[in-house]
Design an enzyme around this catalytic site. Structure first.
Site, PDB file in Angstrom:
ATOM      1  N   CYS A   2     -11.724   1.330  -5.949  1.00  0.00           N
ATOM      2  CA  CYS A   2     -11.818   0.122  -6.753  1.00  0.00           C
ATOM      3  C   CYS A   2     -10.491  -0.904  -6.542  1.00  0.00           C
ATOM      4  CB  CYS A   2     -11.986   0.437  -8.080  1.00  0.00           C
ATOM      5  SG  CYS A   2     -13.228   1.445  -8.717  1.00  0.00           S
ATOM      6  N   ARG A  30     -11.025  -1.550  -0.876  1.00  0.00           N
ATOM      7  CA  ARG A  30     -10.895  -0.359  -1.516  1.00  0.00           C
ATOM      8  C   ARG A  30     -12.238   0.211  -2.041  1.00  0.00           C
ATOM      9  NH1 ARG A  30      -5.541   0.296  -3.284  1.00  0.00           N
ATOM     10  NH2 ARG A  30      -6.453   1.130  -5.259  1.00  0.00           N
ATOM     11  N   TRP A  80     -15.969   1.226  -6.168  1.00  0.00           N
ATOM     12  CA  TRP A  80     -16.276   2.389  -5.318  1.00  0.00           C
ATOM     13  C   TRP A  80     -16.851   3.155  -6.363  1.00  0.00           C
ATOM     14  CZ3 TRP A  80     -15.236   7.528  -4.890  1.00  0.00           C
ATOM     15  CH2 TRP A  80     -15.711   8.090  -3.847  1.00  0.00           C
ATOM     16  N   ASN A 106     -10.040   1.240 -12.755  1.00  0.00           N
ATOM     17  CA  ASN A 106     -10.229   2.048 -11.594  1.00  0.00           C
ATOM     18  C   ASN A 106      -9.611   3.315 -11.812  1.00  0.00           C
ATOM     19  OD1 ASN A 106      -9.537   3.196  -8.856  1.00  0.00           O
ATOM     20  ND2 ASN A 106      -7.526   2.104  -8.651  1.00  0.00           N
ATOM     21  N   GLY A 107     -10.332   4.204 -11.462  1.00  0.00           N
ATOM     22  CA  GLY A 107     -10.104   5.751 -11.923  1.00  0.00           C
ATOM     23  C   GLY A 107     -11.227   6.335 -12.713  1.00  0.00           C
ATOM     24  N   GLU A 496      -8.323  13.541  15.498  1.00  0.00           N
ATOM     25  CA  GLU A 496      -8.421  12.363  15.150  1.00  0.00           C
ATOM     26  C   GLU A 496      -9.557  11.482  15.835  1.00  0.00           C
ATOM     27  OE1 GLU A 496      -7.310  10.413  13.012  1.00  0.00           O
ATOM     28  OE2 GLU A 496      -7.371   8.486  13.492  1.00  0.00           O
ATOM     29  N   LYS A 500     -12.772   9.660  13.760  1.00  0.00           N
ATOM     30  CA  LYS A 500     -12.908   8.129  13.906  1.00  0.00           C
ATOM     31  C   LYS A 500     -14.476   7.983  14.129  1.00  0.00           C
ATOM     32  CE  LYS A 500     -10.393   6.628  12.492  1.00  0.00           C
ATOM     33  NZ  LYS A 500      -8.955   7.190  12.157  1.00  0.00           N
ATOM     34  N   GLU A 503     -16.616   8.570  10.998  1.00  0.00           N
ATOM     35  CA  GLU A 503     -16.543   7.917   9.703  1.00  0.00           C
ATOM     36  C   GLU A 503     -17.066   6.461  10.103  1.00  0.00           C
ATOM     37  OE1 GLU A 503     -11.742   7.095  10.038  1.00  0.00           O
ATOM     38  OE2 GLU A 503     -12.622   7.002   7.966  1.00  0.00           O
ATOM     39  N   HIS A 519     -14.553  30.911  22.000  1.00  0.00           N
ATOM     40  CA  HIS A 519     -14.693  31.557  20.863  1.00  0.00           C
ATOM     41  C   HIS A 519     -15.903  31.366  19.825  1.00  0.00           C
ATOM     42  CE1 HIS A 519     -10.991  33.627  21.973  1.00  0.00           C
ATOM     43  NE2 HIS A 519     -10.243  32.588  22.246  1.00  0.00           N
ATOM     44  N   LYS A 622     -11.041   2.697   1.230  1.00  0.00           N
ATOM     45  CA  LYS A 622      -9.738   2.828   2.135  1.00  0.00           C
ATOM     46  C   LYS A 622      -8.687   3.672   1.315  1.00  0.00           C
ATOM     47  CE  LYS A 622      -6.674   1.250   5.034  1.00  0.00           C
ATOM     48  NZ  LYS A 622      -6.920   1.845   6.632  1.00  0.00           N
TER      49      LYS A 622
HETATM   50  C1  F6R Z   1      -9.415   7.984   8.441  1.00  0.00           C
HETATM   51  C2  F6R Z   1      -8.653   7.505   7.169  1.00  0.00           C
HETATM   52  C3  F6R Z   1      -8.501   8.573   6.186  1.00  0.00           C
HETATM   53  C4  F6R Z   1      -7.035   8.568   5.612  1.00  0.00           C
HETATM   54  C5  F6R Z   1      -6.818   9.554   4.375  1.00  0.00           C
HETATM   55  C6  F6R Z   1      -5.374   9.469   3.890  1.00  0.00           C
HETATM   56  O1  F6R Z   1      -9.503   6.949   9.265  1.00  0.00           O
HETATM   57  O2  F6R Z   1      -8.235   6.421   7.020  1.00  0.00           O
HETATM   58  O3  F6R Z   1      -8.696  10.113   6.780  1.00  0.00           O
HETATM   59  O4  F6R Z   1      -6.221   8.629   6.783  1.00  0.00           O
HETATM   60  O5  F6R Z   1      -7.608   9.369   3.511  1.00  0.00           O
HETATM   61  O6  F6R Z   1      -5.110   8.084   3.596  1.00  0.00           O
HETATM   62  P1  F6R Z   1      -3.615   7.742   3.315  1.00  0.00           P
HETATM   63  O7  F6R Z   1      -2.821   7.761   4.581  1.00  0.00           O
HETATM   64  O8  F6R Z   1      -3.709   6.237   2.425  1.00  0.00           O
HETATM   65  O9  F6R Z   1      -3.073   8.703   2.330  1.00  0.00           O
END
Ligand code: F6R
Length: 627
Positions: A2, A30, A80, A106-107, A496, A500, A503, A519, A622
């Protein structure tokens, strides 16, 4: 999760709406399943508001068709969903029973059920499924009680009184038609920053909400409330006691958070990988080239005593921590554990005053990471944050902070923050080696010069590999079940790469250490299974190189379609892999900074080929500000 924006000015005009919509555009990362605004001007009987499910553009279209009045102040929200599905009725703002007060939130209010029950038994009715509506009705009731007792409205007092009744996490902004021009904000475990203007003030979940209007900001601390009215700003704790303002100047401008001609933010941000590394290194050395991290504010004697590091982080940030483990253990010769922040405090970790807990977070607001550092500090350990966002909660609650200077990261999928986090963690490792005297000056200088060479090498990947990566993504767009394999520092890079792809391309993929293949996972390999392999340099650790090449052979023998990420001049990758994305030669510990780049581009092109919204993948936000 949010996004929240608030504005108060001196004259009645269209600016409150403009600031709210502009702020929401910048905060949409967000949360993006509904949006709304509320405006207040003198003479209004009820708050004027509009809210719509779906992307911000729905709200913008709606207010164009149904214009809102000019106002002195306004609040805006992008959602969100946590409580109640995304719908017009569940969108924020929510209003008090008489419509005189509107709030955004937010929360999660954990005692909303109990509060709702009490309000219902007093005759209040509810139209939405949200906890926020409960707070709106409750605030209306408290505000009316104050008016009954004192004869005048006092939204600031009402909000603080309500804040003390709420359990859970919240940032709430409120407006009341009886005090036009006043916006009140309060926060507990959710973010809120104040923007300082001339005759006007701003509120936002982060500075992106208002940076196009002002770069002067104030951090709002835990359990603090703020009242803005034009240029007047009052900050107190929930008891009304004044607190010291913590001012800061935002070190980037609004253009940094614009697409600037790129088709999407992710593309732009991947192309900012080189500058993210560069900027994170800048200004951190003295005239003799020694690392100087004055901003840490931790006594060197304390750092000399450190005998263990625990990195706490989530998602991409945790993979950056995993890369750093290899380097820091090698350089500093102390154990480094990497722990997912949400697992950390529940397993009773062994923490002592000599443990340094390093919290890695782009947003600085990830609730899991915040809770982990609180636990660490309660146990007497020092906490150092590696963070990209000034004024955010994690650095504020840490003993020390090392900022990554990647600039604002808007795309939900993290890219440039990852390389910046590795860079900052490497600086920290080399600084510890310097302070503890476990490496010679020239050894540290050698590592630093390799690190300084990385931006150019990353740029080389961006300049040379793009077409092949794009074509490969287009060719494999219908494939599912990708395997990403790596060894040593290539292992976190594989994790990683898989994350990517999951997501943003919604493609099932799994990353794991290449040695694990035999394994279990090898049972999944069949004709056409895509396998991406991070190939270590043959120059540095030949033993690892030949083992990884054997892995490629093993999966190829079972019909896999293999993509190798290998350095220029690799003697074998081209012979065994179906496709090779080439990266420049660099020392093993530096290789994640180049190896990850093709994987970022690959995921982006796959997502584009599928027609997905690259910057705003479904179900994600995010900043994950709920546990
Ligand atoms: C993946 C991604 C998430 C963040 C995770 C931590 O692309 O963005 O996995 O890395 O939510 O977020 P931060 O770094 O903001 O604590």
């Amino acid at each position: 999760m949010c996004g929240i924006v608030g504005y108060s000015g001196k004259t009645k005009c269209g600016k409150p709406l403009e600031v709210c919509l502009q702020g929401l555009k910048r905060l949409e990362y967000r949360g993006y399943d509904s949006a709304g605004v509320a405006l207040v001007a003198p003479g209004m009987e009820r708050v004027a508001y509009a809210k719509k499910a779906g992307r911000l553009s729905n709200l913008v279209g709606y207010v164009q068709r149904h214009p809102l009045p000019d106002a002195l102040c306004g609040i805006g929200h992008t959602r969100w969903a946590t409580n109640g599905e995304p719908s017009d009725v569940n969108a924020h703002p929510h209003v008090s029973e008489d419509g005189r007060i509107a709030i955004i939130h937010n929360g999660i209010i954990e005692n909303a059920g109990k509060l709702k029950f009490d309000l219902q038994s007093e005759g209040y009715s509810f139209v939405s499924d949200t906890d926020t509506e409960v707070a709106a009705k409750l605030l209306g009731k408290i505000a009316d009680d104050i008016i009954k007792k004192t004869g005048k409205p006092d939204l600031f007092t009402a909000c603080r009184r309500m804040a003390k009744m709420l359990e859970g996490t919240f940032t709430i902004l409120a407006v009341d038609v009886r005090e036009p021009g006043v916006v009140v904000g309060m926060r507990h475990d959710s973010p809120l920053v104040v923007g300082v203007g001339k005759d006007e003030s701003f509120l936002g979940s982060d500075v992106a909400a208002f940076v196009q209007y002002t770069r002067e900001a104030i951090e709002l601390g835990q359990d603090q409330a703020v009242r803005i009215e034009g240029g007047d700003i009052t900050i107190t704790d929930f008891d009304g006691k004044p607190v010291e303002d913590k001012h800061f100047t935002v070190d980037w401008d609004a253009s940094a958070a614009e697409k600037g001609g790129w088709p999407n933010f992710m593309d732009k941000e991947i192309h900012e990988d080189p500058s993210a590394v560069n900027e994170t290194l800048m200004g951190r050395f003295d005239l003799d080239g020694r690392i100087k991290l004055d901003e840490l504010h931790v006594d060197e004697d304390v750092l000399r005593q450190i005998d263990k590091i625990i990195v706490v982080a989530c998602g991409t940030a945790s993979y950056a921590g995993l890369v750093a483990k290899y380097a820091i253990e090698h350089w500093v010769r102390i154990p480094v554990e990497v722990e997912l922040a949400h697992e950390f405090r529940y397993r009773d970790p062994i923490l002592t005053p000599r443990t340094l807990v390093v919290a890695v977070s782009q947003s600085g607001e990830t609730m899991d990471t915040l809770m982990a550092i609180r636990h660490a500090r309660e146990q007497g350990s020092k906490v150092l944050a590696i963070c990209n966002t000034q004024g955010s909660s994690i650095p504020r609650e840490s003993d020390a902070v090392l900022y990554t200077h990647a600039g604002p990261e808007v795309a939900v999928a993290s890219t440039k923050a990852f390389v910046a986090q590795i860079t900052a963690a490497y600086l920290l490792g080399l600084y510890l080696a310097q302070v503890k005297g476990v490496m010679f000056h020239d050894e540290i200088q050698l590592q630093l010069s390799e690190l300084r060479a990385m931006p150019k090498k990353i740029q080389w990947v961006l300049d040379n590999d793009d077409d092949l990566i794009h074509q490969t993504a287009d060719r494999l767009v219908d494939k599912n079940g990708f395997h990403f394999l790596g060894r040593h520092v290539g292992y976190p890079v594989a994790l990683e790469g898989a994350l990517k792809l999951k997501e943003i391309a919604y493609t099932f993929s799994e990353g794991y250490a290449a040695g694990e293949l035999k394994h279990g996972p090898i049972a999944l390999i069949q004709e056409g299974t895509p396998v991406v392999v991070i190939v270590p340099s043959a120059r540095n650790r030949n033993i690892l190189h030949s083992k990884v090449i054997s892995t490629i052979e093993e999966v190829k023998a079972r019909g896999a379609y293999t993509i190798a990420i290998a350095e220029q001049g690799d003697p074998d990758a081209g012979r065994y892999a179906d496709v090779t994305f080439t990266v420049p030669q660099c020392p093993t510990l530096m290789s994640p900074l180049v190896d990850v780049v093709p994987l970022q581009l690959f995921a982006m092109y796959m997502a584009e080929a599928k027609g997905n919204d690259v910057d705003k993948p479904r179900n994600l936000a995010k900043s994950v500000t709920v546990e």
